[in-house]
Scaffold this active site. Structure first.
Site, PDB file in Angstrom:
ATOM      1  N   CYS A 182       0.865  -1.128   0.181  1.00 32.73           N
ATOM      2  CA  CYS A 182      -0.032  -0.205  -0.074  1.00 32.73           C
ATOM      3  C   CYS A 182       0.739   1.077  -0.213  1.00 32.73           C
ATOM      4  O   CYS A 182       2.313   0.983  -0.630  1.00 32.73           O
ATOM      5  CB  CYS A 182      -0.575  -0.098   1.073  1.00 32.73           C
ATOM      6  N   ARG A 209      -3.517  -0.182   5.383  1.00 32.55           N
ATOM      7  CA  ARG A 209      -4.436  -2.032   4.699  1.00 32.55           C
ATOM      8  C   ARG A 209      -2.720  -2.774   4.259  1.00 32.55           C
ATOM      9  O   ARG A 209      -2.983  -3.403   4.365  1.00 32.55           O
ATOM     10  CB  ARG A 209      -4.597  -1.167   3.220  1.00 32.55           C
ATOM     11  N   ASP A 235      -8.009   4.576   0.909  1.00 34.46           N
ATOM     12  CA  ASP A 235      -7.364   4.855   2.012  1.00 34.46           C
ATOM     13  C   ASP A 235      -8.084   4.699   2.708  1.00 34.46           C
ATOM     14  O   ASP A 235      -9.154   5.587   3.046  1.00 34.46           O
ATOM     15  CB  ASP A 235      -6.102   5.586   1.615  1.00 34.46           C
TER      16      ASP A 235
HETATM   17  N1  LIG Z   1      -0.375  10.404   4.820  1.00 39.35           N
HETATM   18  C1  LIG Z   1      -0.086  10.078   5.502  1.00 39.35           C
HETATM   19  C2  LIG Z   1       0.996   8.946   4.482  1.00 39.35           C
HETATM   20  C3  LIG Z   1       0.189   6.975   4.689  1.00 39.35           C
HETATM   21  C4  LIG Z   1      -0.112   6.978   3.326  1.00 39.35           C
HETATM   22  C5  LIG Z   1      -1.577   6.567   3.249  1.00 39.35           C
HETATM   23  C6  LIG Z   1      -1.333   5.329   4.317  1.00 39.35           C
HETATM   24  O1  LIG Z   1      -2.546   4.420   4.913  1.00 39.35           O
HETATM   25  P1  LIG Z   1      -2.033   3.174   4.046  1.00 39.35           P
HETATM   26  O2  LIG Z   1      -1.017   2.320   5.115  1.00 39.35           O
HETATM   27  O3  LIG Z   1      -3.096   1.889   3.883  1.00 39.35           O
HETATM   28  O4  LIG Z   1      -1.420   2.962   2.749  1.00 39.35           O
HETATM   29  C7  LIG Z   1      -0.793   5.888   5.715  1.00 39.35           C
HETATM   30  C8  LIG Z   1      -0.141   7.277   5.279  1.00 39.35           C
HETATM   31  C9  LIG Z   1       1.145  10.833   5.623  1.00 39.35           C
HETATM   32  O5  LIG Z   1       1.279  12.004   5.083  1.00 39.35           O
HETATM   33  O6  LIG Z   1       2.096  10.759   6.754  1.00 39.35           O
END
Ligand SMILES: N[C@@H](Cc1ccc(OP(=O)(O)O)cc1)C(=O)O
Length: 164
Positions: free
Chosen positions: A16, A22, A132
């Protein structure tokens, strides 16, 4: 795809973005499925395309897996997908089409083993991605885990029926 007889331990990698929601849930849920089916010939791991190394799983993911499935993912630490993951994997299952394309942009040679989890599960409902849940509440994570679990059950049936 590589002939599994070349390596008795088939490695399945879930991918992911952050490797805190996920793919971590997918790893734990698939390991649980393997335990239930007493399959010891498959190794499961997870990684993120933009993971912050060593981040723990998100609080909500931890709570949902504990409360809804009795699974403990507190020891998980996020890590970034790398070339060794790509080379050693028998199958790479991404949460979205974008993840799949990003992997193939860098490693086009992996084309025959990278699929979105829903495409590989042959689930054709509302698009090919697992959204997400980052920033969502418990219910968002619960639904996300349930969507992943459903895909994984199809995948387990597909792998075991075809390869036994
Ligand atoms: N959006 C987060 C990064 C992130 C993105 C998606 C996420 O979900 P997954 O682990 O399911 O990809 C977790 C973290 C950040 O900018 O700190």
């Amino acid at each position: 795809m590589m002939n599994e007889r070349m390596d008795p331990m088939r490695k399945i990698l879930f991918v992911c973005t952050g490797n805190t929601c996920r793919s971590v849930m997918a790893e734990a849920l698939f390991n649980h499925l393997l335990d239930q089916r007493n399959r010891k010939d498959i190794v499961v791991s997870s990684a993120g395309i933009y993971a912050f190394e060593n981040d723990p799983a998100s609080h909500e993911a931890i709570e949902v897996l504990k409360n809804e499935y009795g699974l403990d993912i507190t020891s998980h630490r996020a890590r970034v997908l790398d070339i060794d993951d790509i080379r050693s994997a028998w199958l790479i299952l991404t949460m979205t089409e974008e993840h799949r394309r990003m992997i193939l942009d860098v490693w086009p040679e992996a084309a025959d083993k990278v699929f979105t989890i829903k495409d590989y599960a042959e689930i054709r409902d509302t698009g090919s991605g697992i959204s997400d849940p980052f920033g969502g509440d418990y219910e968002v994570y619960r639904q996300c885990a349930s969507e992943i679990e459903n895909a994984l059950m199809h995948i387990a049936d597909k792998i075991f029926d075809n390869k036994d």
